[in-house]
Design a protein around this motif. Structure first.
Motif, mmCIF file in Angstrom:
data_model
loop_
_atom_site.group_PDB
_atom_site.id
_atom_site.type_symbol
_atom_site.label_atom_id
_atom_site.label_comp_id
_atom_site.label_asym_id
_atom_site.label_seq_id
_atom_site.Cartn_x
_atom_site.Cartn_y
_atom_site.Cartn_z
ATOM 1 N N SER B 8 -42.457 -21.379 100.234
ATOM 2 C CA SER B 8 -43.439 -20.383 100.671
ATOM 3 C C SER B 8 -44.336 -19.939 99.527
ATOM 4 C CB SER B 8 -42.703 -19.186 101.274
ATOM 5 O OG SER B 8 -43.603 -18.176 101.592
ATOM 6 N N VAL B 9 -43.741 -19.828 98.350
ATOM 7 C CA VAL B 9 -44.545 -19.421 97.193
ATOM 8 C C VAL B 9 -45.470 -20.558 96.763
ATOM 9 C CG1 VAL B 9 -44.467 -18.768 94.760
ATOM 10 C CG2 VAL B 9 -42.858 -17.752 96.371
ATOM 11 N N ARG B 10 -44.973 -21.782 96.934
ATOM 12 C CA ARG B 10 -45.709 -22.952 96.454
ATOM 13 C C ARG B 10 -46.934 -23.244 97.342
ATOM 14 N NH1 ARG B 10 -47.932 -27.313 96.390
ATOM 15 N NH2 ARG B 10 -47.144 -29.358 95.793
ATOM 16 N N MET B 19 -44.121 -26.012 88.890
ATOM 17 C CA MET B 19 -44.095 -25.607 87.485
ATOM 18 C C MET B 19 -44.838 -24.282 87.284
ATOM 19 S SD MET B 19 -42.150 -27.219 85.727
ATOM 20 C CE MET B 19 -42.425 -26.840 84.005
ATOM 21 N N ASP B 20 -45.982 -24.140 87.989
ATOM 22 C CA ASP B 20 -46.744 -22.893 87.881
ATOM 23 C C ASP B 20 -45.865 -21.703 88.258
ATOM 24 O OD1 ASP B 20 -49.111 -24.036 87.060
ATOM 25 O OD2 ASP B 20 -49.755 -24.444 89.120
ATOM 26 N N ILE B 21 -45.144 -21.863 89.362
ATOM 27 C CA ILE B 21 -44.285 -20.779 89.839
ATOM 28 C C ILE B 21 -43.234 -20.448 88.777
ATOM 29 C CG2 ILE B 21 -42.624 -20.107 91.599
ATOM 30 C CD1 ILE B 21 -44.021 -22.185 93.418
ATOM 31 N N PHE B 22 -42.621 -21.525 88.275
ATOM 32 C CA PHE B 22 -41.589 -21.380 87.261
ATOM 33 C C PHE B 22 -42.136 -20.649 86.034
ATOM 34 C CE2 PHE B 22 -38.954 -23.340 83.843
ATOM 35 C CZ PHE B 22 -37.773 -22.746 84.219
ATOM 36 N N HIS B 23 -43.341 -21.071 85.630
ATOM 37 C CA HIS B 23 -43.961 -20.454 84.462
ATOM 38 C C HIS B 23 -44.263 -18.983 84.687
ATOM 39 C CE1 HIS B 23 -45.390 -24.484 82.620
ATOM 40 N NE2 HIS B 23 -44.197 -24.122 82.201
ATOM 41 N N LEU B 26 -41.046 -17.108 84.528
ATOM 42 C CA LEU B 26 -40.579 -16.995 83.151
ATOM 43 C C LEU B 26 -41.403 -15.977 82.371
ATOM 44 C CD1 LEU B 26 -39.731 -20.554 81.783
ATOM 45 C CD2 LEU B 26 -38.220 -18.603 82.134
ATOM 46 N N LYS B 27 -42.733 -16.075 82.567
ATOM 47 C CA LYS B 27 -43.627 -15.205 81.827
ATOM 48 C C LYS B 27 -43.331 -13.739 82.129
ATOM 49 C CE LYS B 27 -48.500 -14.799 80.767
ATOM 50 N NZ LYS B 27 -49.851 -15.173 81.151
ATOM 51 N N LYS B 28 -43.172 -13.463 83.450
ATOM 52 C CA LYS B 28 -42.895 -12.080 83.849
ATOM 53 C C LYS B 28 -41.540 -11.633 83.319
ATOM 54 C CE LYS B 28 -46.676 -11.368 86.047
ATOM 55 N NZ LYS B 28 -47.669 -10.386 85.634
ATOM 56 N N THR B 38 -45.405 -17.245 75.277
ATOM 57 C CA THR B 38 -46.542 -18.093 74.896
ATOM 58 C C THR B 38 -46.878 -19.062 76.029
ATOM 59 O OG1 THR B 38 -44.941 -19.472 73.774
ATOM 60 C CG2 THR B 38 -46.292 -18.019 72.397
ATOM 61 N N LEU B 39 -46.342 -18.759 77.197
ATOM 62 C CA LEU B 39 -46.581 -19.668 78.319
ATOM 63 C C LEU B 39 -48.024 -19.569 78.802
ATOM 64 C CD1 LEU B 39 -43.321 -19.078 80.286
ATOM 65 C CD2 LEU B 39 -44.110 -21.275 79.421
ATOM 66 N N GLU B 40 -48.602 -20.714 79.074
ATOM 67 C CA GLU B 40 -49.979 -20.736 79.558
ATOM 68 C C GLU B 40 -50.010 -21.011 81.051
ATOM 69 O OE1 GLU B 40 -53.088 -20.249 78.136
ATOM 70 O OE2 GLU B 40 -51.861 -19.351 76.549
ATOM 71 N N VAL B 41 -50.492 -20.058 81.829
ATOM 72 C CA VAL B 41 -50.696 -20.292 83.256
ATOM 73 C C VAL B 41 -52.135 -19.889 83.543
ATOM 74 C CG1 VAL B 41 -49.854 -19.865 85.588
ATOM 75 C CG2 VAL B 41 -48.334 -19.544 83.640
#
Lengths: 420, 331
Positions: B8-10, B19-23, B26-28, B38-41
């Protein structure tokens, strides 16, 4: 030298022209011959025996058309949603016009009770209501314009049905000329502005192809990002809008229950990453400014001009205000030297002019506020200066750079009242 | 359920990868832990994933779980296979509350939830209280009176709602879409407000699941087994209607999930509530999340009301199960 600014007070100009026509020797109106035969949008062929004297309108756009054709004094019934031109409301309050219900829910009994000789309706009025009115022996014309050409055809047929064929032709020609002028003006842009137009936020309800707003956006040189993927109106998720990344967001509403700032804040929150929000190009069109785009009446031209001003500020000499509540958008802001009171007085004078047409009152307001310091006496019609003024500014008053100046001129020309 | 959430998120109009979701997650998380991330999204993707998709997917899980659980509870309490979470008028009360908020343009938002949801919640609670009051005598709640009172109060409230709709003018559309139910307006404050309430109620219900089996026995039998039947009924009704009220306020009236998911699970796994209840919760959450995905991607860029999808997908599937197992189906 700056080119003469295309001032937006076109309503103003029109009314002025009308006033001037009244001053000139009036050519005798050619009485149109009845009976006339008209085919309406329900495919019925209707013959009208004599010039209608009591007309009922079943939609706001038809009411606007009737008033634009100068038939306001023959209108006896309108819907509860008919609010333009502003005098409709006044006439209703005075009891000269009766409210006959909504446009999908007209009250047939009230209509019959008004004893009309012509009823103009939209297809949404419903077949049962149509039949009931016909059974009562009332002539009904049903309209359902689908595009701007449909609006022209609607105006033309209403003109024919009411003995106002000439007025209809000149109204249509004026509309076409104004739309052509906009098209001409925006034709120079290399990249068209991409637009999302929405009228609700809960849920997000956007316009797609085959809507009047879409036609207006295109005429004003913009691209509605949903014109191909949506037909009519539909709900979309916020991220659909973000993905589309429009340059401009237009939010229209017939009336807000919250303040415009709250709506803007909500839009910023929802569509934060879009270019429209990033570059502060979110525009709210409220009330009359929304109805001009949503209705299939003559006001669509005002809408197209407004949109062009919003889309291409550099072509129109300045940014349109981000909250628009009137049909005619003025890009002229009061000069920097004015005090708060004077700015208020100018706005008030503008309101008086466009809503009441009382030049004298507007003039007095400006004089009292000290906006106009050099008082000009009105000039007699026989005076050559008067003739010169008419020659110079009769049709081009809109070219006069300031509102104050225009009011002063009108006053000088002895036009104390404009028939709005 | 987790899979449904991730999908649903994807999925959405804006293309994003797992990967975007994962990032973003992780970032949050890093941000929360005060680590230097230092994650780039891509900013737009992060905005969409964090502000729209996470809350939306989470809310469909919560509401699906809540509706399925309370449906399951009500069917047992009322001993009636047609009972659903709305049977005692919660939805009508919430709808009327929403209508009042919309038409009067009220601004009494609390905890970051908008005024429609807030007033809808109040409406739902008031309705529950009124219905209980009507149905209780000498501290005991008569299940039959409750059912009747609920239905009649519902009808009355619907009539008031209709009157309000006639007079609502330009605001009518907001109400209509609210009544159809959906998640498109859901943002984080809804999640942070609704999660603790729904989760804690669900845990209580799960802990008491054994007792639901007893409710299906006759009162006498239950009494012999040492269960205070009236107390149990009361507890279940309060818990069930409370989570329904929260769910309805957050998402509008989403039908079908509460009625049919417990039946589906009953057909598949049998009538023991110790299994039935948790499985209904999981299935309800997954089904609603899945339906919300379909609602979003079925005919882009248009978004459909999720309540329509639940019925469109759920009803045929349920009928199929019913047909397969028609001989052995017992309530």
């Amino acid at each position: 030298m700056r080119p003469p600014q295309k001032l937006p007070a076109l309503l103003f100009l029109l009314t002025l022209c009308l006033s001037i026509i009244q001053l000139a020797p009036i050519t005798s109106a050619i009485a149109q011959s009845f009976p006339v035969t008209i085919t309406d949008d329900a495919g019925r062929t209707i013959t009208i025996q004599s010039e209608p004297q009591r007309i009922v309108s079943l939609s706001p756009s038809l009411t606007e058309t009737l008033f634009a054709l100068g038939l306001g004094d023959k209108v006896v019934g309108v819907t509860q949603y008919c609010d333009y031109p502003p005098e409709v409301k006044t006439l209703v309050e005075q009891g000269k016009i009766t409210i006959i219900g909504g446009y999908t829910t007209p009250n047939v009994e009230i209509i019959i009770g008004l004893n009309p000789d012509l009823v103009l309706g939209h297809k949404l009025m419903g077949e049962d209501n149509l039949k009931a009115l016909e059974d009562a022996g009332i002539t009904v014309l049903v309209f359902e314009p689908e595009d701007i050409d449909g609006i022209y055809s609607q105006i033309e047929r209403i003109g024919k049905a009411t003995g106002k064929e000439e007025d209809a032709t000149s109204l249509i020609n004026a509309m076409k000329a104004r739309i052509d002028a906009v098209k001409q003006k925006v034709s120079v842009v290399s990249e068209k502005v991409r637009v999302v137009q929405m009228c609700w936020l809960e849920p997000i309800w956007v316009s797609g192809g085959k809507t009047f707003i879409n036609a207006a956006i295109e005429a004003a040189g913009g691209i509605n990002v949903f014109s191909d993927t949506i037909t009519g109106w539909a709900t979309v998720s916020p991220e659909t809008v973000i993905e589309a990344d429009p340059d401009v967001i237009i939010y229209t509403s017939m009336g807000l229950t919250v303040s415009p700032d709250e709506v803007k804040e909500k839009i910023r929150e929802l569509f934060g990453p879009t270019k429209a929000v990033q570059n502060d190009r979110v525009y709210l069109l409220i009330g009359d400014a929304a109805s001009m785009l949503e209705r299939s009446g003559p006001g669509i031209v005002d809408g197209i001009e407004t949109l062009a001003k919003i889309f291409y500020p550099s072509l129109y000499g300045g940014r349109a205000p981000t909250v628009i509540t009137e049909r005619v958008v003025s890009l002229i802001r009061p000069g920097a030297g004015y005090t708060q009171e004077q700015v208020k007085a100018i706005q008030e004078a503008k309101r008086i002019l466009t809503q009441e047409g009382d030049v004298e009152e507007a003039y007095t307001k400006l004089v009292e506020a000290g906006v106009i310091s050099i008082q000009i006496k009105s000039i007699a019609e026989s005076n050559p200066v008067y003739q010169k003024l008419i020659e110079l500014y009769g049709e081009n008053l809109e070219r006069y750079p300031t509102l104050e100046g225009r009011i002063q001129l009108l006053y000088a020309m002895g036009l104390f009242e404009i028939k709005v | 359920m987790v899979l449904a959430w991730i999908i649903s998120v994807r999925i959405g109009p804006l293309h994003t990868s797992y990967m975007d979701i994962f990032h973003v997650l992780l970032k949050k998380a890093f941000l929360w832990l005060n680590w230097n991330a230092t994650l780039e999204v891509e900013k737009t993707k992060e905005f969409v994933i964090w502000n729209f998709r996470f809350p939306r997917a989470s809310m469909s899980i919560l509401v699906g779980a809540a509706l399925a659980a309370s449906g399951c509870v009500f069917q047992a309490v009322f001993k009636n296979p047609l009972a659903d979470p709305y049977v005692i008028g919660v939805s009508s009360g919430a709808a009327l509350g929403a209508a009042i908020a919309i038409i009067l343009g009220l601004h009494i938002a609390f905890l970051g939830v908008n005024s429609i949801a807030s007033v809808a919640f109040i409406g739902a609670l008031v309705t529950i209280l009124v219905v209980y009051r009507l149905a209780s005598a000498e501290g005991r709640i008569s299940v039959t009176s409750l059912l009747l009172a609920g239905v009649i109060v519902s009808i009355f409230l619907s009539a008031v709602l209709s009157i309000l709709m006639v007079f609502s003018g330009w605001e009518l559309h907001v109400l209509i879409f609210w009544l159809m139910g959906g998640f498109s307006h859901v943002r984080w404050p809804y999640i942070t407000t609704a999660t603790p309430i729904i989760i804690s109620c669900l845990i209580c219900i799960l802990l008491l699941a054994r007792n639901l089996n007893l409710l299906l026995l006759s009162e006498e039998e239950a009494q012999y087994l040492g269960v205070d039947i009236f107390k149990m009924v009361k507890i279940f009704l309060v818990l069930g209607s409370f989570i329904t009220a929260v769910a309805v306020s957050c998402s509008g009236c989403i039908g079908f999930v509460g009625l049919v998911v417990p039946h589906m699970m009953r057909i598949l796994l049998g009538p023991d509530h110790r299994i039935l209840l948790p499985s209904s919760i999981l299935a309800g959450a997954s089904l609603l999340t899945f339906c919300d995905i379909v609602a979003r991607i079925a005919c882009p860029p248009i978004e459909l009301p999720v309540g329509v999808i639940t019925a469109l997908i759920g009803a045929p599937f349920f009928l199929y199960l019913l047909y397969r197992k028609r001989e052995v189906y017992t309530f």
